[in-house]
Design a protein around this motif. Structure first.
Motif, mmCIF file in Angstrom:
data_model
loop_
_atom_site.group_PDB
_atom_site.id
_atom_site.type_symbol
_atom_site.label_atom_id
_atom_site.label_comp_id
_atom_site.label_asym_id
_atom_site.label_seq_id
_atom_site.Cartn_x
_atom_site.Cartn_y
_atom_site.Cartn_z
ATOM 1 N N GLU A 1 3.364 -2.337 0.513
ATOM 2 C CA GLU A 1 1.986 -2.790 0.674
ATOM 3 C C GLU A 1 1.646 -2.899 2.162
ATOM 4 O O GLU A 1 2.533 -3.001 3.000
ATOM 5 N N SER A 2 0.352 -2.896 2.468
ATOM 6 C CA SER A 2 -0.104 -3.097 3.843
ATOM 7 C C SER A 2 -1.177 -4.172 3.868
ATOM 8 O O SER A 2 -2.059 -4.206 3.004
ATOM 9 N N ARG A 3 -1.114 -5.030 4.890
ATOM 10 C CA ARG A 3 -2.110 -6.097 5.028
ATOM 11 C C ARG A 3 -3.327 -5.672 5.845
ATOM 12 O O ARG A 3 -4.331 -6.369 5.851
ATOM 13 N N ASP A 4 -3.225 -4.545 6.573
ATOM 14 C CA ASP A 4 -4.319 -4.225 7.493
ATOM 15 C C ASP A 4 -4.588 -2.731 7.613
ATOM 16 O O ASP A 4 -5.557 -2.227 7.072
ATOM 17 N N VAL A 5 -3.711 -1.992 8.334
ATOM 18 C CA VAL A 5 -3.928 -0.567 8.565
ATOM 19 C C VAL A 5 -2.796 0.227 7.927
ATOM 20 O O VAL A 5 -1.917 -0.334 7.283
ATOM 21 N N ILE A 6 -2.812 1.540 8.108
ATOM 22 C CA ILE A 6 -1.757 2.377 7.546
ATOM 23 C C ILE A 6 -0.470 2.187 8.353
ATOM 24 O O ILE A 6 -0.472 2.282 9.585
ATOM 25 N N HIS A 7 0.621 1.921 7.659
ATOM 26 C CA HIS A 7 1.944 1.826 8.253
ATOM 27 C C HIS A 7 2.869 2.795 7.510
ATOM 28 O O HIS A 7 2.446 3.485 6.583
ATOM 29 N N SER A 8 4.132 2.844 7.921
ATOM 30 C CA SER A 8 5.098 3.688 7.226
ATOM 31 C C SER A 8 6.465 3.012 7.258
ATOM 32 O O SER A 8 6.947 2.617 8.322
#
Length: 300
Positions: free
Chosen positions: A195-202
């Motif tokens: 899941e992500s809380r803000d922007v795209i991560h990996s």
């Protein structure tokens, strides 16, 4: 005749040398010097060898194609070079059907082959465990610029902070003991919800040879079996802002007994429950349901 005999005698030591070199390859060399392997020990996960095999085989095929291409190029340069006393242009051939069929069919076969083997391995790697077969459920939540981990079945969690620079160590080093750490039991069927809380991560664990993007408002999954105990470095592999380079974490693969003890330590430290979406920065993500109608009240 004598020339052919010389070629045969020259080929014998070359073939013998190649056989000895290949037979003496280490585990690292056989796996293309990729991380995730230690001589005499199990690979990092149940998918590591599959990823390595696809990578190394692809490079071998591409190297053969490269050698053939370079060889033909050099041969054409040498065979058709301008000789002393020659003037003008050589005879120009407009069509050569066998060559045109060759350089059309061979790349097509290579592309279809790469696609087929990639699709086959991707289907296995991306497959999720059946619900009853999952031993450990984790919810990994990315945020600028750290990680939170929910241990779903055990109902405990660990909040993470951004990597802290170590002023007493070498330049650019971070305090390893303060990094967010995900602890997993060796040999267990693990499923991680991303899941992500803000922007795209990996989410990328380097030795696992696998990473997967994390999108706000969407859940992705990773299913695997950690097969070797140890500490593995992880990081965000998607540029996500100013401190992207400090969005680090560790994965510790331990025995089942050590895992159980760790869970009890979290519970005793007050980290009971789950970190939820109430901490997400994005509260206005588009939904998939129909909009709610606002009833009009008389007299308003």
């Amino acid at each position: 005749m004598r020339h052919n005999r010389r070629l045969r005698w020259a080929a014998v030591p070359i073939a013998a040398t190649l056989s000895l070199v290949l037979a003496g390859c280490t585990q690292a060399q056989l796996n293309g010097f990729l991380p995730g392997f230690i001589e005499g020990e199990a690979p990092a996960t149940n998918h590591t060898e599959r990823v390595s095999g696809l990578w190394v085989t692809s490079w071998i095929v591409l190297l053969v194609v490269g050698v053939v291409t370079w060889g033909l190029t050099i041969w054409a340069v040498v065979a058709y070079r301008r000789r002393k006393g020659q003037t003008g242009l050589p005879v120009q051939l407009r069509y050569n059907m066998p060559i045109e069929v060759f350089y059309t069919v061979v790349p097509l076969i290579l592309v279809l082959g790469f696609f087929a083997f990639t699709a086959r391995d991707q289907q296995v790697i991306e497959a999720r465990f059946a619900e009853d077969d999952v031993d450990v459920k984790i919810e990994a939540i990315a945020k600028q610029w750290a990680w939170d981990f929910n241990y779903v079945n055990e109902d405990v969690y660990t909040p993470g902070i951004q990597a802290q620079l170590d002023d007493e160590g070498p330049a650019g080093s971070v305090k390893q003991d303060e990094l967010p750490t995900l602890v997993l039991p060796v040999g267990a069927n693990v499923e991680i919800a991303l899941e992500s809380r803000d922007v795209i991560h990996s989410f990328w664990v380097v030795d696992f040879l696998y990473k997967k993007d994390m999108f706000p408002g969407k859940t992705n999954y990773m299913s695997f079996v950690p097969e070797r105990e140890g500490t593995y470095a992880g990081k965000c592999a998607e540029l996500c802002g100013e401190y992207h380079s400090l969005m680090l974490f560790n994965v510790e693969v331990v025995s089942q007994a050590e895992y159980d003890d760790y869970i009890e330590e979290l519970r005793d430290s007050g980290y009971e429950g789950q970190l939820s979406t109430e901490y997400d920065r994005n509260q206005n993500l588009p939904g998939t349901g129909a909009p709610e109608l606002i009833e009009e009240h008389e007299g308003e």
